[in-house]
Each structure stands twice: as C-alpha cells, then as structure tokens.
Design an enzyme around this catalytic site. Structure first.
Site, PDB file in Angstrom:
ATOM      1  N   HIS A   1       0.808  -1.430  -0.291  1.00  0.00           N
ATOM      2  CA  HIS A   1      -0.113   0.436   0.565  1.00  0.00           C
ATOM      3  C   HIS A   1       0.742   1.688  -0.369  1.00  0.00           C
ATOM      4  O   HIS A   1       0.441   2.120  -0.921  1.00  0.00           O
ATOM      5  CB  HIS A   1      -1.059   0.052   1.381  1.00  0.00           C
ATOM      6  CG  HIS A   1      -2.320   0.969   1.208  1.00  0.00           C
ATOM      7  ND1 HIS A   1      -2.944   1.163   0.615  1.00  0.00           N
ATOM      8  CD2 HIS A   1      -2.159   2.275   1.718  1.00  0.00           C
ATOM      9  CE1 HIS A   1      -3.721   1.818   0.762  1.00  0.00           C
ATOM     10  NE2 HIS A   1      -2.937   2.636   1.217  1.00  0.00           N
TER      11      HIS A   1
ATOM     12  N   GLU B   1      -2.048  -5.635  -5.558  1.00  0.00           N
ATOM     13  CA  GLU B   1      -3.734  -6.002  -3.774  1.00  0.00           C
ATOM     14  C   GLU B   1      -5.204  -6.547  -4.257  1.00  0.00           C
ATOM     15  O   GLU B   1      -4.765  -7.344  -3.401  1.00  0.00           O
ATOM     16  CB  GLU B   1      -3.517  -4.146  -3.630  1.00  0.00           C
ATOM     17  CG  GLU B   1      -1.909  -4.155  -2.687  1.00  0.00           C
ATOM     18  CD  GLU B   1      -2.359  -2.474  -2.265  1.00  0.00           C
ATOM     19  OE1 GLU B   1      -3.157  -1.964  -0.862  1.00  0.00           O
ATOM     20  OE2 GLU B   1      -3.611  -1.575  -2.898  1.00  0.00           O
TER      21      GLU B   1
ATOM     22  N   ASN C   1      27.282 -22.610  -3.861  1.00  0.00           N
ATOM     23  CA  ASN C   1      27.894 -24.021  -2.976  1.00  0.00           C
ATOM     24  C   ASN C   1      27.148 -25.146  -2.524  1.00  0.00           C
ATOM     25  O   ASN C   1      27.590 -26.179  -2.743  1.00  0.00           O
ATOM     26  CB  ASN C   1      29.359 -23.737  -3.383  1.00  0.00           C
ATOM     27  CG  ASN C   1      30.316 -23.706  -4.829  1.00  0.00           C
ATOM     28  OD1 ASN C   1      29.853 -23.436  -5.823  1.00  0.00           O
ATOM     29  ND2 ASN C   1      31.474 -22.790  -4.670  1.00  0.00           N
TER      30      ASN C   1
END
Length: 695
Positions: free
Chosen positions: A46, A68, A421
């Site tokens: 918002h 939203e 890794n």
C-alpha cells in the site's frame, strides 16, 4: 543528483519496503497462518502504491493495485498462501522493483503475465464471477430492515494528506463492505485566512449497514491507524435511510446534521449513548474508547528523533577528513615528543584523545548490522531450493553484528558463491538424504559473531561434506600435485581455491566451470581477511571468513626493516619474540621453538632486499594466517600506530605483498604488509629453492 531529489528519496524508501515485502512473503511460505505477515506485506504494498502515484510512477501504482486486488483473498483468509503463489508474488515484487529502478528494461507483457499467474493461483478454487456479483450487489431499498451494522466516527490527523493518504479513498473502500450513509462534519473548518491548504479539517459520521465484523472495518483503515481516531459502535435493527436528492443535500442547513446523529444515540451501546447525549453541539468530541492518539503521537515523535537518513557519500567524506585529522595528530604528537614544552605535550595528548574519540564515533556511524546483508540471501536460497528440487531450511544468527558498510558491500558476492556451492554441491538430493538416514530437508546456517578486532562469518551446511579423494584425484589430473605426494586433508582442500578447479562432473548454470571459490578467496584477502574450510564426511562443511571490522582505519604495528618502515595489521599479530643467536645459524626458511612449538619464520630483509647490515638484536613478530603461524623477522619494533589506509595507485597493482599505505607522523609513507600474500610468496620461494637444491 541533489540530496533533496524527491524521486531518489522515493527509490531509497521503496528499496527498504521491498526488503520488508520480500521477507514477509518468504516467511509466509513457512508460516502461512501468520496474520501479521500478511498485514506486513499489505502495508508495504500500500505504501509503495501510494508513494508511487505521488511521485509520478503511474505504472507502479497501477500494477501494485492489481497485485493488491488479486492478493486480497489471502488477506481475507479465504485461501492460504502456497509455495506456487509465493513464487509468483516474489516475481511480481521483482517486476515492481524493475519499474522503479529501470523502467526501460521492463515490458507490459511481463507484468500482464505475472498478474494472470497470480489470479490463476488466487482464484483456482472458484471462478472470478462471485467477486463481480458481490461488487454489483444492490444497496438496501429504503425501509428495508438490517439486523447488523456499525456506527463510525472518523477523525483523521490534520497532516494525513501530506503523507499521501486520501480519506475519500478510504470511505470508498468502506462503502464496498455495504450500504453507507456518510455525513461530513464541517464545524472544525477554520476561516479561509487561517486555513492550511495541505491540512485535513473534515471529520465524518458514518452508518454502515452491513453484516461484517469489526476486523473487516479495521482492514480498511489498517494503514492509517496511527493517523486517525476511529470510534466504533454497533447498530441494531436499523432501517437503511432513503438516499436524499442531491439538491436537498446541497441545501441542507447545519441543524439537520445534529438530527442525523440522533439515531446513533438511540441504537448505540450505553457508554457511547451517554457520551453523545452529553454533547450540546453537533461536533462529536473525542471518545474515551479511542486511546490510540497519545500512543501514536509518542510513536511519531520517537521516529522523528531516532534516525536520520544520510547519504553514504557524506559518511565516506567524513571518514576521509577524520583520517587526515589522525595523520595530523600523529605529526603533532611526534613534534611534541621531540621538544621540552610541557604545555605543547598536554595539548598534543588532549588532541590525541579527542581524535581517537572522533575516529571511534565516525567509524561507529559507518557500522551497519550484517543482518541487512543476510536478508538478501533468503530469496537466493528459496529460488535455488525450488530450481534444484532440494528442500532447504535457511537459518541466520548474529544479524546484529556490525561491520563497516564498505565491508558489507564487498562481502555480498563471496557469500553468494558460498551459499550456491553449499546448496548445489553440499546438500544432497532428497533420495540420497533419506537413504543415509537424514531428514529430507537440508539446512544452511549463516552466522556472524565478533571475535576481538575481527568478525567471523560462517556458512555451514549439513550435507555430505567434502570428497577429499575426488579433490585429490582432480588435483593430480590437473598436475597441481605429484601422484602419491603426502598431503594433509587441509592442504588438499586448499586446491578448491585454485583458479579453474572444479570437481563438478557436469557443467550447469550454477557450477562446473571452476569459477567461484578462487574469486571468493581473492576478494576476502583483498579485504585483509582469511578463509578457512572444515568438513566432516557425511555431516557437512563449514566455511569461516575472518574479517576486520573496517577497511578505513586500523590499529597497526610499526616496524623497521633496513631503512624502510612497514605496518603489520595488529589483528594478525599474536606475540613478539627476540631472534636468538641459535636461530641465526641458517638462511632461507627457519624455525623458531616457541614454547615447544616449531614456528617457521621469514626474514623480511631478504624479501625486501634491504641494504646495509642487519641490527644486532633482531625481533620476530609471530603472526597468524588462518591455521598457519609464521614469524616475520624485522630490525626494530617501533610500536603501535593508528593506521589510516590509503590505496595504492594502479601502477602498483602487481605488487601483491602490500595492501596499502599510510602517512606517518613525520610525513613519510609506510607500506602496509599483506600478511597472507607475503607468507604465500615466501613459502613458494623456499619450495623452489629446495627443488633446485635437490636437483
């Protein structure tokens, strides 16, 4: 760019909001029932939408609004966030970030595809039609009875408009819950010459005829709760009033406003009725139930004085000035010590104390919690876990540990390589883990802790550990060691940092090209740090990074070798001993007997090719680099020195044994020794000598 550029300010604030949004979405994947996480994500969305519209980022506001709307079912608890939905929401977050930071690199088609995916997951259990039916539900007819409803009195803070919130938008959202009768209260509006155009003076008296719960109303005002007073009371058996013609509303006198408020007194609960009855004027006073105003005022005051946003360039400039001050203070101290004026010496000592305090304060201002860096890797682990089909739990500790902001910036890439890794090579697939009696979910631990003048950052996994036999075979295949050479496991593991070395059997998008660990080691050593590897077969691997707190000013040990003076970082120094006559018997690589332990030592005069005869009583500085202890022989130990690090020019980029330089009190320069590079170069030189002698 000007420091007051509002667009740049918005981008900085949006970057922080993206971190909050990403963290909330990732946490939702693990705790889908946590209501606070949903609210946190919506608050961030918002704010981004409102601020984006304010600063002219219309595409940002439009896309975020659609985001939203589609995600609203999650907020209402109608669906639970799944991993697929979280992944699409993260992609939507990335798209919004791209719209703000680099609009030219985005395409509307990408945004539309993301929204389509989002709606597909959100409305997978039902068609979207019911939402339209609810939106198009007809209002109550005049005289129609309604069993439940709410009477609201809204009073916003006067500055709410300046913060980008619009009360009319909130009233519109409130009307979506059901039929509303809204009466503006105008008696707080001042005379025209006293009116501030950016302040809000209106209040609203609202009757909501809808069988909704209080949480639904709170959701409408969830982003402005700290900027308003909301008084709420239930309605019972209230008839929805007939809408008045527009001309009647325009011609309404102030008196009927009080009449409109009267029905609320009759249907409200007893405490509210008593409050309204006690009023002789149409303006409703602050209700006792609303206790949020003092708290929110205090909260805003605290926020106003707690932090100040300062550009990083200004901190860098301040650090440079402090560095120059430290150099000037060292010169003053040297001049004062060479004279006999006590008053000058007292002033020099006072300035030294103040300069030291200012240095510590300035360095403290540059310190950043390492948690700001750790938070970035949650998304990395989430995406790698999905792409490699390896469930991985990511755990961080020590987020409050502070490092210089420059160190934080340099540390990001090495940690990315280490984590990739660990997941790609370290963590086994689910079938292998189950066969070995392990949980199907792997675990990556990222931790930071202070250790003296250093910070230890560890990356630990609970995978299969390093395959020492495979590493050795690969090293022999590449000609790095002779077949059958006797090496410890620790020495074999060091080949992982050799350029182009990789034990991956196939080349993928993540690994296999031998690029990564050598870059990690080089970057860490450029930061004057060290890297250690430890592994337990079948249980996992731990990589430990030892880093100084800052790259700007360090405590150093000033030594003399021949006519030259050098600085050794004090954090690497363990102790200092005198070189005895017995230790002088041989040249090249020698060994000291330090309390029963043999420690090799290097003669800096030979490495620096110093001219002249050595001092009669030479000193040995015992330093440590990782698990290796080495002695450095110098002619004289001058003492402790506050070292302001200056970078070497590009002409000296190939001189690897020095990491920088500093200015001494007499104005001359002293080079700062790179301990790790110095030891590696000297050991290589000695090994070549041994090979030539054997031949």
């Amino acid at each position: 760019m000007s420091a007051m550029d509002p667009t740049e300010v918005f981008r900085q604030e949006a970057s922080e909001l993206f971190e909050v949004l990403e963290g909330a979405l990732l946490d939702l994947g693990q705790r889908p029932d946590d209501r606070e996480l949903v609210d946190s994500a919506f608050r961030a969305l918002h704010t981004i939408k409102g601020s984006g519209a304010m600063f002219g980022f219309d595409k940002v506001a439009s896309f975020t609004h659609e985001f939203e709307t589609a995600f609203d079912r999650v907020r209402k608890g109608e669906i639970k966030p799944t991993q697929e939905l979280i992944s699409v929401a993260l992609a939507a977050k990335d798209y919004i970030r791209a719209l703000i930071e680099d609009p030219q690199s985005t395409d509307d088609i990408i945004g539309e595809a993301i929204l389509d995916d989002l709606k597909r997951f959100v409305f997978s259990d039902q068609p979207a039609a019911p939402a339209a039916e609810i939106a198009d539900a007809p209002p109550l007819a005049p005289g129609e009875s309604k069993q439940a409803g709410w009477h609201l009195y809204l009073e916003f803070e006067s500055h709410i408009l300046r913060n980008g919130s619009n009360p009319l938008d909130l009233l519109e959202d409130l009307c979506k819950l059901g039929p509303c009768f809204v009466v503006p209260v105008t008696d707080g509006i001042p005379f025209l010459d006293e009116m501030e155009p950016e302040d809000c003076y209106l209040k609203w008296d609202v009757k909501l005829h809808a069988a909704c719960d209080k949480d639904a109303i709170d959701d409408v005002f969830m982003f402005v709760q700290d900027e308003m007073k909301l008084t709420l009371s239930p309605l019972e058996q209230v008839e929805a009033p007939a809408p008045l013609p527009l001309f009647q509303l325009l011609d309404e006198e102030p008196a009927p406003v009080a009449e409109m408020a009267a029905p609320a007194v009759e249907v409200a609960a007893a405490p509210v009725a008593a409050q309204v009855t006690a009023k002789a004027e149409p303006k409703p006073e602050a209700k006792p139930e609303s206790k949020s105003e003092p708290k929110s005022e205090a909260k805003r005051d605290d926020r106003g004085i707690a932090t100040v946003r300062v550009q990083a360039e200004r901190l860098d400039e301040l650090m440079d000035r402090v560095g120059e001050l430290v150099i000037a203070q060292a010169r003053l101290t040297q001049l004062a010590s060479s004279g006999s004026d006590l008053s000058i010496k007292m002033i020099a000592e006072e300035i030294e104390r103040l300069a030291s305090s200012l240095r510590d304060t300035t360095m403290g201002a540059r310190m950043v919690p390492i948690g700001s860096l750790f938070g970035r890797f949650r998304r990395l682990v989430h995406d790698l876990s999905r792409d490699l089909s390896k469930p991985v739990e990511f755990v961080t500790t020590g987020e409050d540990t502070e490092l210089d902001k420059t160190m934080i910036e340099c540390l990001a890439d090495p940690l990315v390589h280490l984590i990739r890794n660990a997941i790609d090579h370290g963590i086994e697939d689910t079938a292998t883990r189950s066969a070995n009696g392990k949980t199907e979910q792997g675990r990556i631990e990222l931790a930071a802790v202070h250790s003296g003048a250093q910070v230890l950052v560890t990356v630990k996994d609970n995978g299969g550990g390093l395959n020492t036999a495979r590493i050795r075979a690969k090293a022999e295949e590449q000609g790095l060691i002779a077949s059958g050479a006797v090496l410890t496991d620790h020495e074999i593991h060091q080949f992982l940092f050799h350029p182009g070395f990789s034990t991956a059997q196939t080349i993928s998008a993540l690994s296999g090209r031998g690029v990564g660990m050598d870059v990690v080691k080089r970057t860490i050593e450029n930061m004057r740090g060290t890297i250690d590897l430890s592994t337990r077969p079948g249980q996992g691997t731990t990589v430990t990074l030892r880093l100084p707190l800052t790259l700007a000013i360090i405590e150093g040990l000033l030594i003399r070798v021949g006519e030259g003076r050098y600085i050794i970082p004090l954090s690497a120094v363990e102790e200092c001993v005198e070189l005895t006559a017995e230790d002088e018997r041989s040249r090249g690589r020698n060994f000291l007997n330090v309390r029963g332990n043999l420690v090799p030592f290097l003669r800096l005069r030979e490495i620096m090719t110093a001219s002249g005869a050595p001092d009669r009583h030479q000193k040995t500085i015992i330093i440590s680099t990782g698990e290796t202890r080495v002695g450095l022989v110098a002619d004289q130990i001058i003492g402790n020195h506050q070292t302001v690090i200056k970078s070497l020019s590009k002409l000296h980029s190939d001189v690897t044994i020095f990491s920088g330089a500093t200015i001494l009190g007499d104005g001359t320069a002293a080079l700062i020794l790179d301990v790790a590079q110095l030891v590696a170069m000297a050991q290589s030189k000695v090994e070549k000598q041994h090979i030539s002698e054997a031949a």
